[in-house]
Scaffold this active site. Sequence first.
Site, PDB file in Angstrom:
ATOM      1  N   HIS A  88     -23.829   1.557 -64.784  1.00 51.19           N
ATOM      2  CA  HIS A  88     -22.679   0.768 -64.307  1.00 51.19           C
ATOM      3  C   HIS A  88     -22.279   1.213 -62.906  1.00 51.19           C
ATOM      4  O   HIS A  88     -21.598   0.496 -62.190  1.00 51.19           O
ATOM      5  CB  HIS A  88     -21.468   0.962 -65.222  1.00 51.19           C
ATOM      6  N   TYR A 148      -9.671  22.154 -70.821  1.00 50.90           N
ATOM      7  CA  TYR A 148     -10.552  21.131 -71.400  1.00 50.90           C
ATOM      8  C   TYR A 148     -11.897  21.156 -70.681  1.00 50.90           C
ATOM      9  O   TYR A 148     -11.965  21.461 -69.490  1.00 50.90           O
ATOM     10  CB  TYR A 148      -9.959  19.730 -71.268  1.00 50.90           C
TER      11      TYR A 148
END
Length: 308
Positions: A88, A148
């Site tokens: 994409h 994270y």
Amino acid sequence: MDFYLYLLTLLSLLSQSTALWCYQSQYSCDDTCRDPSHWAAQFPSCGGLRQSPINIVTSKVHVNSALPPFDFFGHTDTINITVENKGHSAHFALPLSVRLTGGALPGHYRAAQFHFHWGGKGRPGSEHTIDGERFPIELHIVHIKEPYSSLAEAEHDMAGIALLAFLFEETTDDHPHLDTVIAALGKVQNNGSSTVIKNFRLSDIIPSAKDLHSYYRYVGSMTTPGCEQAVAWTLFQKTLSISSRQLDAISQQCRFWTGQPMTDIFRPTQPLDGRVVYLSGAGASQTTAIHLWFGVFLVVLWTVALIQ
Ligand SMILES: *[C@@H]1O[C@H](CO)[C@@H](O)[C@H](O)[C@H]1NC(C)=O
Ligand SMILES: *[C@@H]1O[C@H](CO)[C@@H](O)[C@H](O)[C@H]1NC(C)=O
Ligand SMILES: [Zn+2]
């Protein structure tokens, strides 16, 4: 005959359940991919109330003096980066050493990758628009909050992702370092192909933090499925330059996973849904300066009127 009918039905069923997402430019009536208006059917967050990109109406932004500049780390380091055609768009992977803090963000963030959104054949292709104007291309640098380590982990935190966005303006002169990026895109024309750019510095393509005091801030989402609503967006007022030659080159090299030319890779702007867009304090001083000058202008007019 029956067999073909069966096969066709089976194929269409299969494609419906596993439909891949695509941009509007890829979609045609006989296609089974999901265009942006149908992303939410498969990715519910894409239909949420904090979606990106947005149109920024400059007369409605709230000036906020509590938005300080950023501190960038690793922007001047010489690094090797891997570029991959993701089907994409093309992602430029960044090492853990590229980090940021400041900008009123809650913590430290490490860079994951950067990528561009572009149009095609003279059509602008930025994702964010300013007062309705779409810019030629837009650069996104994706950062994940520490500790994270992935988008999946960060997506439950409203500010789990920090996205830095830069709009480009078309200029007569080339951007001095963009040809390296363009050459790399020429080497990753098809889905899944990758290459390495050696001796790259992020500071070659973006200005240093001291020139990036003015920025827009709002809470939003990733602009591709799953449209995770975990993004603190920063759109810098300072635009970057790109020549028309570079602009043509950047959008004409890659192909989508469907094989078509990778053009017009941007999501349409999404409703603000009550959100506020803030403008950092440095922009505030500009606005104050404009008010000041306008005040002086009025006094002059008044004096002239009195004299007459
Ligand atoms: C980049 O790659 C070159 C050669 O492949 C290597 O010598 C160099 O150490 C690498 N630089 C970094 C920062 O990893
Ligand atoms: C695109 O490439 C990725 C691997 O890089 C692969 O997983 C995916 O199936 C490819 N998509 C298509 C439609 O070929
Ligand atoms: Zn993006």
